[in-house]
Scaffold this motif. Structure first.
Motif, PDB file in Angstrom:
ATOM      1  N   GLU A 122      79.013  73.415  36.953  1.00 30.29           N
ATOM      2  CA  GLU A 122      79.770  74.171  37.940  1.00 30.29           C
ATOM      3  C   GLU A 122      80.751  73.215  38.615  1.00 30.29           C
ATOM      4  O   GLU A 122      80.378  72.109  39.005  1.00 30.29           O
ATOM      5  CB  GLU A 122      78.818  74.749  38.987  1.00 30.29           C
ATOM      6  N   ILE A 123      82.017  73.631  38.720  1.00 26.07           N
ATOM      7  CA  ILE A 123      83.037  72.810  39.360  1.00 26.07           C
ATOM      8  C   ILE A 123      83.196  73.284  40.803  1.00 26.07           C
ATOM      9  O   ILE A 123      83.375  74.471  41.049  1.00 26.07           O
ATOM     10  CB  ILE A 123      84.398  72.916  38.629  1.00 26.07           C
ATOM     11  N   ALA A 148      87.918  66.080  46.419  1.00 31.89           N
ATOM     12  CA  ALA A 148      87.514  65.876  45.034  1.00 31.89           C
ATOM     13  C   ALA A 148      87.147  67.198  44.387  1.00 31.89           C
ATOM     14  O   ALA A 148      86.702  68.131  45.052  1.00 31.89           O
ATOM     15  CB  ALA A 148      86.326  64.923  44.969  1.00 31.89           C
ATOM     16  N   PHE A 149      87.352  67.219  43.088  1.00 37.20           N
ATOM     17  CA  PHE A 149      86.763  68.252  42.244  1.00 37.20           C
ATOM     18  C   PHE A 149      85.467  67.630  41.747  1.00 37.20           C
ATOM     19  O   PHE A 149      85.473  66.530  41.189  1.00 37.20           O
ATOM     20  CB  PHE A 149      87.686  68.601  41.068  1.00 37.20           C
ATOM     21  N   LYS A 150      84.344  68.312  41.974  1.00 33.13           N
ATOM     22  CA  LYS A 150      83.046  67.759  41.606  1.00 33.13           C
ATOM     23  C   LYS A 150      82.381  68.681  40.606  1.00 33.13           C
ATOM     24  O   LYS A 150      82.456  69.900  40.725  1.00 33.13           O
ATOM     25  CB  LYS A 150      82.170  67.604  42.843  1.00 33.13           C
ATOM     26  N   GLY A 175      79.655  64.274  38.237  1.00 29.59           N
ATOM     27  CA  GLY A 175      81.003  63.768  38.034  1.00 29.59           C
ATOM     28  C   GLY A 175      81.909  64.176  39.168  1.00 29.59           C
ATOM     29  O   GLY A 175      81.619  65.124  39.894  1.00 29.59           O
ATOM     30  N   GLU A 176      83.020  63.406  39.311  1.00 26.88           N
ATOM     31  CA  GLU A 176      83.996  63.779  40.327  1.00 26.88           C
ATOM     32  C   GLU A 176      85.383  63.264  39.959  1.00 26.88           C
ATOM     33  O   GLU A 176      85.529  62.264  39.269  1.00 26.88           O
ATOM     34  CB  GLU A 176      83.571  63.316  41.714  1.00 26.88           C
ATOM     35  N   MET A 214      86.904  69.376  34.873  1.00 29.10           N
ATOM     36  CA  MET A 214      87.503  69.019  36.170  1.00 29.10           C
ATOM     37  C   MET A 214      89.020  68.968  36.060  1.00 29.10           C
ATOM     38  O   MET A 214      89.731  69.433  36.965  1.00 29.10           O
ATOM     39  CB  MET A 214      86.953  67.681  36.671  1.00 29.10           C
ATOM     40  N   LEU A 215      89.535  68.430  34.954  1.00 28.81           N
ATOM     41  CA  LEU A 215      90.981  68.391  34.714  1.00 28.81           C
ATOM     42  C   LEU A 215      91.552  69.803  34.712  1.00 28.81           C
ATOM     43  O   LEU A 215      92.562  70.075  35.375  1.00 28.81           O
ATOM     44  CB  LEU A 215      91.278  67.694  33.387  1.00 28.81           C
TER      45      LEU A 215
END
Length: 96
Positions: free
Chosen positions: A3-4, A15-17, A26-27, A57-58
């Motif tokens: 899940e982003i 941040a996008f995590k 990840g972040e 995330m990108l």
């Protein structure tokens, strides 16, 4: 399933995590100005690499930039590399 989530503080840093089972794995660290979304760093836990989490995330970051009419300044090696490899996919948001 990954899940982003997007978090932004009152200084427009955030941040996008990516989370799996309630744990951050990840972040992508970003900063916002009126016209630009700057990506500083992308990282995924080593044991989770190779599963496309950085790409998720990108994709979320690029969708956010497009939705808000922002240009992306990719200071992060991963994002810059993806922009260079697929310039047509990101031409509308890439601040060169």
């Amino acid at each position: 399933m990954a899940e982003i989530k997007f978090q932004l503080d009152n200084r427009r840093r955030g941040a996008f995590k990516v989370e799996e089972d309630g744990k951050q794995v990840g972040e992508m660290v970003i900063g916002l100005s009126e016209t630009t979304l700057t990506v500083y760093h992308t990282e995924v836990d080593p044991e989770k690499e190779g599963r496309g989490l950085a790409r998720q995330m990108l994709d979320a970051m690029v969708a956010y930039a497009r939705e808000h009419g922002l240009q992306v300044l990719p200071l992060c090696e991963y994002v810059h590399g993806q922009f260079r490899r697929h310039p047509d996919d990101y031409a509308d948001v890439w601040s060169k």
